[in-house]
Design a protein around this motif. Structure first.
Motif, PDB file in Angstrom:
ATOM      1  N   ASP A 196       0.806  -1.201   0.000  1.00 37.33           N
ATOM      2  CA  ASP A 196       0.000   0.000   0.000  1.00 37.33           C
ATOM      3  C   ASP A 196       0.845   1.259   0.000  1.00 37.33           C
ATOM      4  OD1 ASP A 196      -2.775  -1.145   0.314  1.00 37.33           O
ATOM      5  OD2 ASP A 196      -1.726  -2.105   1.977  1.00 37.33           O
ATOM      6  N   ARG A 197       0.286   2.288  -0.576  1.00 38.79           N
ATOM      7  CA  ARG A 197       1.005   3.553  -0.646  1.00 38.79           C
ATOM      8  C   ARG A 197       1.067   4.251   0.709  1.00 38.79           C
ATOM      9  NH1 ARG A 197       2.720   5.171  -5.428  1.00 38.79           N
ATOM     10  NH2 ARG A 197       1.808   4.287  -7.319  1.00 38.79           N
ATOM     11  N   ILE A 198       0.016   4.159   1.499  1.00 37.22           N
ATOM     12  CA  ILE A 198      -0.039   4.864   2.778  1.00 37.22           C
ATOM     13  C   ILE A 198      -0.226   3.863   3.912  1.00 37.22           C
ATOM     14  CG2 ILE A 198      -1.252   6.574   4.162  1.00 37.22           C
ATOM     15  CD1 ILE A 198      -2.121   7.930   1.594  1.00 37.22           C
ATOM     16  N   ASN A 199       0.656   3.946   4.904  1.00 39.22           N
ATOM     17  CA  ASN A 199       0.550   3.123   6.105  1.00 39.22           C
ATOM     18  C   ASN A 199       0.599   4.042   7.315  1.00 39.22           C
ATOM     19  OD1 ASN A 199       2.585   1.287   8.223  1.00 39.22           O
ATOM     20  ND2 ASN A 199       0.566   0.562   7.656  1.00 39.22           N
ATOM     21  N   ILE A 200      -0.414   3.941   8.195  1.00 38.19           N
ATOM     22  CA  ILE A 200      -0.522   4.781   9.384  1.00 38.19           C
ATOM     23  C   ILE A 200      -0.472   3.882  10.608  1.00 38.19           C
ATOM     24  CG2 ILE A 200      -1.937   6.438  10.651  1.00 38.19           C
ATOM     25  CD1 ILE A 200      -3.242   7.168   7.952  1.00 38.19           C
ATOM     26  N   ARG A 201       0.430   4.206  11.549  1.00 40.18           N
ATOM     27  CA  ARG A 201       0.562   3.438  12.783  1.00 40.18           C
ATOM     28  C   ARG A 201       0.371   4.376  13.979  1.00 40.18           C
ATOM     29  NH1 ARG A 201       4.465   2.128   9.429  1.00 40.18           N
ATOM     30  NH2 ARG A 201       6.010   3.443  10.448  1.00 40.18           N
ATOM     31  N   LEU A 202      -0.542   4.013  14.857  1.00 42.82           N
ATOM     32  CA  LEU A 202      -0.769   4.758  16.095  1.00 42.82           C
ATOM     33  C   LEU A 202      -0.367   3.859  17.257  1.00 42.82           C
ATOM     34  CD1 LEU A 202      -1.779   7.325  17.445  1.00 42.82           C
ATOM     35  CD2 LEU A 202      -4.061   6.303  17.506  1.00 42.82           C
ATOM     36  N   SER A 203       0.619   4.330  18.043  1.00 36.90           N
ATOM     37  CA  SER A 203       1.223   3.493  19.084  1.00 36.90           C
ATOM     38  C   SER A 203       0.993   4.078  20.467  1.00 36.90           C
ATOM     39  CB  SER A 203       2.734   3.360  18.861  1.00 36.90           C
ATOM     40  OG  SER A 203       3.046   2.919  17.575  1.00 36.90           O
ATOM     41  N   GLY A 204       0.968   3.185  21.447  1.00 36.46           N
ATOM     42  CA  GLY A 204       1.160   3.564  22.829  1.00 36.46           C
ATOM     43  C   GLY A 204       2.621   3.296  23.178  1.00 36.46           C
ATOM     44  N   PHE A 205       3.347   4.341  23.540  1.00 35.30           N
ATOM     45  CA  PHE A 205       4.795   4.295  23.754  1.00 35.30           C
ATOM     46  C   PHE A 205       5.050   4.406  25.251  1.00 35.30           C
ATOM     47  CE2 PHE A 205       8.919   6.900  22.784  1.00 35.30           C
ATOM     48  CZ  PHE A 205       9.692   5.851  23.249  1.00 35.30           C
ATOM     49  N   ARG A 206       5.512   3.318  25.869  1.00 28.68           N
ATOM     50  CA  ARG A 206       5.802   3.302  27.304  1.00 28.68           C
ATOM     51  C   ARG A 206       7.253   3.738  27.503  1.00 28.68           C
ATOM     52  NH1 ARG A 206       3.562   4.374  32.052  1.00 28.68           N
ATOM     53  NH2 ARG A 206       4.314   3.022  33.749  1.00 28.68           N
ATOM     54  N   ALA A 207       7.445   5.042  27.707  1.00 19.97           N
ATOM     55  CA  ALA A 207       8.787   5.629  27.649  1.00 19.97           C
ATOM     56  C   ALA A 207       9.417   5.739  29.037  1.00 19.97           C
ATOM     57  CB  ALA A 207       8.725   7.005  27.008  1.00 19.97           C
ATOM     58  N   LEU A 208      10.682   5.337  29.123  1.00 18.77           N
ATOM     59  CA  LEU A 208      11.536   5.581  30.278  1.00 18.77           C
ATOM     60  C   LEU A 208      12.428   6.767  29.931  1.00 18.77           C
ATOM     61  CD1 LEU A 208      12.755   4.744  33.041  1.00 18.77           C
ATOM     62  CD2 LEU A 208      14.330   3.274  31.762  1.00 18.77           C
ATOM     63  N   THR A 209      12.377   7.826  30.734  1.00 12.86           N
ATOM     64  CA  THR A 209      13.047   9.076  30.382  1.00 12.86           C
ATOM     65  C   THR A 209      14.190   9.405  31.329  1.00 12.86           C
ATOM     66  OG1 THR A 209      11.533  10.407  31.732  1.00 12.86           O
ATOM     67  CG2 THR A 209      10.909  10.009  29.437  1.00 12.86           C
ATOM     68  N   SER A 210      15.169  10.139  30.786  1.00 12.85           N
ATOM     69  CA  SER A 210      16.286  10.671  31.564  1.00 12.85           C
ATOM     70  C   SER A 210      16.590  12.065  31.027  1.00 12.85           C
ATOM     71  CB  SER A 210      17.512   9.769  31.439  1.00 12.85           C
ATOM     72  OG  SER A 210      18.635  10.347  32.081  1.00 12.85           O
ATOM     73  N   ALA A 235      -0.345  -8.623  10.025  1.00  8.58           N
ATOM     74  CA  ALA A 235      -1.415  -8.080   9.202  1.00  8.58           C
ATOM     75  C   ALA A 235      -2.661  -8.950   9.340  1.00  8.58           C
ATOM     76  CB  ALA A 235      -0.968  -8.013   7.741  1.00  8.58           C
ATOM     77  N   LEU A 236      -3.740  -8.372   9.846  1.00  7.31           N
ATOM     78  CA  LEU A 236      -4.998  -9.091   9.974  1.00  7.31           C
ATOM     79  C   LEU A 236      -5.644  -9.334   8.621  1.00  7.31           C
ATOM     80  CD1 LEU A 236      -6.402  -7.117  13.025  1.00  7.31           C
ATOM     81  CD2 LEU A 236      -5.476  -9.438  13.064  1.00  7.31           C
ATOM     82  N   ASN A 237      -5.510  -8.347   7.732  1.00  6.91           N
ATOM     83  CA  ASN A 237      -5.997  -8.437   6.362  1.00  6.91           C
ATOM     84  C   ASN A 237      -5.225  -7.417   5.548  1.00  6.91           C
ATOM     85  OD1 ASN A 237      -7.306  -5.870   6.797  1.00  6.91           O
ATOM     86  ND2 ASN A 237      -8.993  -6.981   7.772  1.00  6.91           N
ATOM     87  N   GLU A 238      -5.715  -7.045   4.395  1.00 11.80           N
ATOM     88  CA  GLU A 238      -4.962  -6.144   3.528  1.00 11.80           C
ATOM     89  C   GLU A 238      -4.898  -4.713   4.054  1.00 11.80           C
ATOM     90  OE1 GLU A 238      -5.178  -6.642  -0.853  1.00 11.80           O
ATOM     91  OE2 GLU A 238      -6.909  -7.897  -0.376  1.00 11.80           O
ATOM     92  N   HIS A 239      -5.726  -4.367   5.032  1.00 13.84           N
ATOM     93  CA  HIS A 239      -5.809  -2.970   5.458  1.00 13.84           C
ATOM     94  C   HIS A 239      -5.483  -2.733   6.929  1.00 13.84           C
ATOM     95  CE1 HIS A 239      -7.466  -1.748   1.622  1.00 13.84           C
ATOM     96  NE2 HIS A 239      -8.363  -2.706   1.708  1.00 13.84           N
ATOM     97  N   PHE A 286      -1.394  -0.164  16.453  1.00 15.89           N
ATOM     98  CA  PHE A 286      -2.357  -0.623  15.464  1.00 15.89           C
ATOM     99  C   PHE A 286      -2.074   0.129  14.166  1.00 15.89           C
ATOM    100  CE2 PHE A 286      -4.327  -1.393  19.538  1.00 15.89           C
ATOM    101  CZ  PHE A 286      -4.820  -2.682  19.395  1.00 15.89           C
ATOM    102  N   SER A 287      -2.256  -0.529  13.053  1.00 19.85           N
ATOM    103  CA  SER A 287      -1.923   0.082  11.766  1.00 19.85           C
ATOM    104  C   SER A 287      -3.097  -0.013  10.808  1.00 19.85           C
ATOM    105  CB  SER A 287      -0.694  -0.573  11.152  1.00 19.85           C
ATOM    106  OG  SER A 287      -0.974  -1.913  10.769  1.00 19.85           O
ATOM    107  N   ALA A 288      -3.166   0.958   9.907  1.00 16.35           N
ATOM    108  CA  ALA A 288      -4.135   0.967   8.821  1.00 16.35           C
ATOM    109  C   ALA A 288      -3.399   1.342   7.549  1.00 16.35           C
ATOM    110  CB  ALA A 288      -5.267   1.961   9.096  1.00 16.35           C
ATOM    111  N   SER A 289      -3.721   0.689   6.445  1.00 14.26           N
ATOM    112  CA  SER A 289      -3.042   0.935   5.172  1.00 14.26           C
ATOM    113  C   SER A 289      -4.043   1.022   4.037  1.00 14.26           C
ATOM    114  CB  SER A 289      -2.007  -0.148   4.904  1.00 14.26           C
ATOM    115  OG  SER A 289      -2.621  -1.432   4.922  1.00 14.26           O
TER     116      SER A 289
END
Length: 274
Positions: free
Chosen positions: A18-32, A230-234, A270-273
Protein backbone atom coordinates in the motif's frame (compact mmCIF):
# COMPACT_ATOMS: atom_id res chain seq x y z
CA UNK A 1 -6.05 0.38 -3.23
CA UNK A 2 -3.11 1.10 -5.51
CA UNK A 3 -0.87 -1.94 -5.37
CA UNK A 4 2.85 -1.36 -5.88
CA UNK A 5 4.14 -4.67 -4.52
CA UNK A 6 6.57 -6.90 -6.31
CA UNK A 7 5.72 -9.91 -4.11
CA UNK A 8 4.00 -13.02 -5.48
CA UNK A 9 1.70 -13.45 -2.47
CA UNK A 10 -1.73 -11.87 -2.15
CA UNK A 11 -0.29 -9.38 0.31
CA UNK A 12 2.87 -9.04 2.34
CA UNK A 13 1.50 -6.65 4.92
CA UNK A 14 0.95 -2.94 4.45
CA UNK A 15 4.66 -2.22 4.16
CA UNK A 16 4.82 -3.73 0.66
CA UNK A 17 1.32 -3.45 -0.82
CA UNK A 18 0.00 0.00 0.00
CA UNK A 19 1.00 3.55 -0.65
CA UNK A 20 -0.04 4.86 2.78
CA UNK A 21 0.55 3.12 6.10
CA UNK A 22 -0.52 4.78 9.38
CA UNK A 23 0.56 3.44 12.78
CA UNK A 24 -0.77 4.76 16.10
CA UNK A 25 1.22 3.49 19.08
CA UNK A 26 1.16 3.56 22.83
CA UNK A 27 4.79 4.29 23.75
CA UNK A 28 5.80 3.30 27.30
CA UNK A 29 8.79 5.63 27.65
CA UNK A 30 11.54 5.58 30.28
CA UNK A 31 13.05 9.08 30.38
CA UNK A 32 16.29 10.67 31.56
CA UNK A 33 16.73 14.46 31.49
CA UNK A 34 19.80 16.39 32.67
CA UNK A 35 20.53 20.07 32.11
CA UNK A 36 23.26 22.52 33.09
CA UNK A 37 22.72 26.23 32.39
CA UNK A 38 25.48 28.86 32.60
CA UNK A 39 24.75 32.57 32.99
CA UNK A 40 25.86 35.51 30.87
CA UNK A 41 27.57 36.86 34.00
CA UNK A 42 29.98 33.90 34.03
CA UNK A 43 28.29 31.69 36.61
CA UNK A 44 28.84 28.03 35.76
CA UNK A 45 25.65 26.15 36.48
CA UNK A 46 25.33 22.81 38.25
CA UNK A 47 23.86 19.80 36.47
CA UNK A 48 20.27 19.03 37.44
CA UNK A 49 18.47 15.75 36.90
CA UNK A 50 14.78 16.38 36.29
CA UNK A 51 13.95 12.88 37.49
CA UNK A 52 16.27 12.56 40.53
CA UNK A 53 16.49 16.19 41.71
CA UNK A 54 13.12 17.59 40.61
CA UNK A 55 10.90 14.51 40.98
CA UNK A 56 9.57 14.38 37.42
CA UNK A 57 8.20 10.95 36.54
CA UNK A 58 10.57 8.54 34.80
CA UNK A 59 7.81 6.49 33.16
CA UNK A 60 5.17 7.93 30.84
CA UNK A 61 2.81 6.41 28.28
CA UNK A 62 2.84 8.56 25.16
CA UNK A 63 0.94 8.56 21.86
CA UNK A 64 3.28 8.01 18.91
CA UNK A 65 2.20 8.60 15.31
CA UNK A 66 4.04 7.14 12.28
CA UNK A 67 3.03 7.61 8.64
CA UNK A 68 4.75 6.04 5.64
CA UNK A 69 3.97 7.14 2.09
CA UNK A 70 5.46 4.92 -0.60
CA UNK A 71 5.88 6.40 -4.11
CA UNK A 72 7.19 3.17 -5.59
CA UNK A 73 9.03 0.02 -4.43
CA UNK A 74 12.23 2.10 -4.11
CA UNK A 75 11.02 5.50 -2.85
CA UNK A 76 9.11 6.50 0.29
CA UNK A 77 8.61 9.25 2.88
CA UNK A 78 8.39 8.67 6.64
CA UNK A 79 6.83 11.02 9.19
CA UNK A 80 6.75 10.58 12.98
CA UNK A 81 5.46 12.68 15.86
CA UNK A 82 5.74 12.17 19.63
CA UNK A 83 5.12 14.57 22.52
CA UNK A 84 6.17 14.36 26.16
CA UNK A 85 4.89 16.74 28.88
CA UNK A 86 5.74 16.44 32.57
CA UNK A 87 5.40 18.51 35.76
CA UNK A 88 7.09 18.07 39.10
CA UNK A 89 7.18 19.53 42.60
CA UNK A 90 9.73 18.74 45.29
CA UNK A 91 11.46 20.08 48.38
CA UNK A 92 14.88 20.93 47.00
CA UNK A 93 17.69 19.27 48.95
CA UNK A 94 20.97 20.09 47.14
CA UNK A 95 23.28 22.91 48.20
CA UNK A 96 25.08 25.32 45.88
CA UNK A 97 23.03 24.56 42.77
CA UNK A 98 22.65 27.36 40.24
CA UNK A 99 20.61 27.53 37.06
CA UNK A 100 21.57 30.51 34.93
CA UNK A 101 22.07 33.21 37.61
CA UNK A 102 19.70 31.70 40.21
CA UNK A 103 21.09 29.96 43.31
CA UNK A 104 18.23 27.76 44.53
CA UNK A 105 17.46 27.77 48.25
CA UNK A 106 17.86 24.46 50.07
CA UNK A 107 14.65 23.25 51.70
CA UNK A 108 12.34 25.36 49.57
CA UNK A 109 9.62 24.11 47.25
CA UNK A 110 10.80 23.88 43.64
CA UNK A 111 8.24 23.52 40.86
CA UNK A 112 9.31 22.27 37.44
CA UNK A 113 7.90 21.70 33.97
CA UNK A 114 9.44 19.99 30.95
CA UNK A 115 7.77 19.61 27.53
CA UNK A 116 9.17 18.22 24.30
CA UNK A 117 7.78 17.71 20.82
CA UNK A 118 9.65 15.63 18.24
CA UNK A 119 8.91 15.75 14.52
CA UNK A 120 10.72 13.37 12.18
CA UNK A 121 10.57 13.59 8.37
CA UNK A 122 12.74 11.32 6.22
CA UNK A 123 13.08 10.31 2.61
CA UNK A 124 13.93 6.66 2.08
CA UNK A 125 15.58 5.12 -0.96
CA UNK A 126 15.69 1.33 -1.19
CA UNK A 127 18.76 -0.11 -2.83
CA UNK A 128 17.10 -3.53 -2.71
CA UNK A 129 13.43 -4.54 -2.55
CA UNK A 130 12.12 -7.85 -3.83
CA UNK A 131 8.76 -7.63 -2.05
CA UNK A 132 9.90 -9.79 0.88
CA UNK A 133 13.04 -8.04 2.05
CA UNK A 134 14.24 -4.49 1.66
CA UNK A 135 17.06 -2.23 2.78
CA UNK A 136 18.08 1.30 1.96
CA UNK A 137 19.17 4.81 2.93
CA UNK A 138 17.32 7.45 4.97
CA UNK A 139 17.90 11.21 4.66
CA UNK A 140 15.81 13.52 6.76
CA UNK A 141 15.25 16.14 9.40
CA UNK A 142 14.54 15.91 13.11
CA UNK A 143 12.88 19.02 14.55
CA UNK A 144 12.57 19.03 18.34
CA UNK A 145 10.92 21.71 20.46
CA UNK A 146 11.90 21.92 24.15
CA UNK A 147 10.20 24.04 26.82
CA UNK A 148 11.31 24.00 30.45
CA UNK A 149 10.55 26.03 33.54
CA UNK A 150 11.81 26.06 37.14
CA UNK A 151 10.26 28.21 39.85
CA UNK A 152 10.99 28.50 43.56
CA UNK A 153 12.93 30.51 46.11
CA UNK A 154 16.50 31.53 45.37
CA UNK A 155 18.99 34.38 45.21
CA UNK A 156 20.67 35.99 42.22
CA UNK A 157 24.44 35.53 41.85
CA UNK A 158 27.21 36.72 39.54
CA UNK A 159 30.97 36.26 39.22
CA UNK A 160 33.09 38.97 40.83
CA UNK A 161 35.57 40.06 38.16
CA UNK A 162 38.30 40.88 40.67
CA UNK A 163 38.25 37.66 42.71
CA UNK A 164 36.62 35.27 40.24
CA UNK A 165 34.26 34.08 42.97
CA UNK A 166 30.48 33.90 42.88
CA UNK A 167 28.83 36.70 44.87
CA UNK A 168 25.22 37.35 45.75
CA UNK A 169 23.79 40.40 43.99
CA UNK A 170 20.19 40.07 45.16
CA UNK A 171 18.79 38.29 48.20
CA UNK A 172 16.41 35.35 48.44
CA UNK A 173 13.04 35.67 46.75
CA UNK A 174 10.69 33.95 44.33
CA UNK A 175 12.57 33.16 41.12
CA UNK A 176 11.67 31.62 37.78
CA UNK A 177 13.89 30.26 35.05
CA UNK A 178 12.20 29.41 31.77
CA UNK A 179 13.56 28.58 28.36
CA UNK A 180 12.17 27.36 25.07
CA UNK A 181 14.23 26.42 22.05
CA UNK A 182 13.83 24.53 18.81
CA UNK A 183 16.59 22.30 17.45
CA UNK A 184 16.38 21.33 13.75
CA UNK A 185 18.89 18.57 13.01
CA UNK A 186 19.61 16.93 9.64
CA UNK A 187 20.00 13.16 9.97
CA UNK A 188 21.22 10.22 7.93
CA UNK A 189 20.49 6.57 8.50
CA UNK A 190 19.44 3.16 7.25
CA UNK A 191 16.17 1.29 7.05
CA UNK A 192 15.23 -2.32 6.40
CA UNK A 193 12.26 -4.70 6.28
CA UNK A 194 11.80 -8.44 6.18
CA UNK A 195 8.57 -10.41 5.65
CA UNK A 196 8.61 -13.77 7.45
CA UNK A 197 5.21 -14.77 6.06
CA UNK A 198 2.52 -13.02 4.00
CA UNK A 199 1.08 -11.74 7.31
CA UNK A 200 4.12 -11.17 9.53
CA UNK A 201 6.98 -8.77 8.91
CA UNK A 202 9.67 -6.75 10.67
CA UNK A 203 10.73 -3.20 9.94
CA UNK A 204 13.48 -1.14 11.54
CA UNK A 205 15.48 2.03 11.06
CA UNK A 206 18.25 4.03 12.68
CA UNK A 207 19.32 7.66 12.25
CA UNK A 208 22.17 9.74 13.65
CA UNK A 209 23.35 13.35 13.71
CA UNK A 210 26.75 14.44 14.98
CA UNK A 211 27.57 17.90 13.67
CA UNK A 212 27.80 21.53 14.72
CA UNK A 213 24.69 23.50 13.74
CA UNK A 214 24.13 27.20 14.47
CA UNK A 215 24.53 27.61 18.28
CA UNK A 216 24.29 23.87 18.95
CA UNK A 217 26.86 21.11 18.94
CA UNK A 218 26.26 17.50 19.82
CA UNK A 219 24.65 14.21 18.88
CA UNK A 220 21.23 12.82 18.12
CA UNK A 221 20.53 9.09 17.92
CA UNK A 222 17.15 7.63 16.99
CA UNK A 223 16.30 4.05 16.17
CA UNK A 224 13.15 1.94 16.17
CA UNK A 225 12.03 -1.56 15.30
CA UNK A 226 8.63 -3.18 15.01
CA UNK A 227 7.09 -6.58 14.37
CA UNK A 228 3.68 -6.35 12.71
CA UNK A 229 0.96 -8.92 12.06
CA UNK A 230 -1.42 -8.08 9.20
CA UNK A 231 -5.00 -9.09 9.97
CA UNK A 232 -6.00 -8.44 6.36
CA UNK A 233 -4.96 -6.14 3.53
CA UNK A 234 -5.81 -2.97 5.46
CA UNK A 235 -5.37 -3.49 9.21
CA UNK A 236 -2.73 -4.89 11.51
CA UNK A 237 -1.18 -4.67 14.96
CA UNK A 238 2.20 -5.25 16.51
CA UNK A 239 4.93 -4.62 19.05
CA UNK A 240 8.01 -2.48 18.76
CA UNK A 241 10.76 -0.52 20.52
CA UNK A 242 11.78 3.12 20.08
CA UNK A 243 14.82 5.06 21.30
CA UNK A 244 15.62 8.80 21.17
CA UNK A 245 18.80 10.32 22.61
CA UNK A 246 20.06 13.94 22.58
CA UNK A 247 23.45 15.15 23.78
CA UNK A 248 23.71 18.90 23.14
CA UNK A 249 26.01 21.76 24.05
CA UNK A 250 24.58 25.20 23.34
CA UNK A 251 25.82 28.78 23.39
CA UNK A 252 22.75 30.80 22.53
CA UNK A 253 20.19 33.22 23.87
CA UNK A 254 17.70 30.53 24.90
CA UNK A 255 20.18 28.00 26.30
CA UNK A 256 23.78 28.42 27.38
CA UNK A 257 25.12 25.15 28.72
CA UNK A 258 24.56 21.44 28.18
CA UNK A 259 21.50 19.27 27.75
CA UNK A 260 21.24 15.46 27.82
CA UNK A 261 17.88 13.86 27.16
CA UNK A 262 16.75 10.41 26.18
CA UNK A 263 13.56 8.41 26.21
CA UNK A 264 13.11 4.82 25.18
CA UNK A 265 10.79 1.90 25.60
CA UNK A 266 8.36 -0.61 24.09
CA UNK A 267 5.46 0.28 21.81
CA UNK A 268 2.12 -1.39 21.12
CA UNK A 269 0.51 -0.23 17.88
CA UNK A 270 -2.36 -0.62 15.46
CA UNK A 271 -1.92 0.08 11.77
CA UNK A 272 -4.13 0.97 8.82
CA UNK A 273 -3.04 0.94 5.17
CA UNK A 274 -4.56 2.09 1.93
Amino acid sequence: MTNISRADDAFFGSEYNDRINIRLSGFRALTSTEIEVDSEQGVIGEELSFEDDLDLSERETLPLLDITYRFSPHHMMDFSYVELSRNGSTTFGREGVTTDDILWSVGSRLESRFDSEVYRLAYGYSFFNDGKKEWGLLLGLHVTRFDLELSGRGSLVAVDQASGNEVEIEGEGERTYDSGFTVPLPVIGLHGSYAFTPNLYFRGWGQIFALEYDDYEGRLLNFAGMLEYALNEHFGFGLGYAYYSYDLDADGDRLNGSFDYDFRGPTLFFSASF
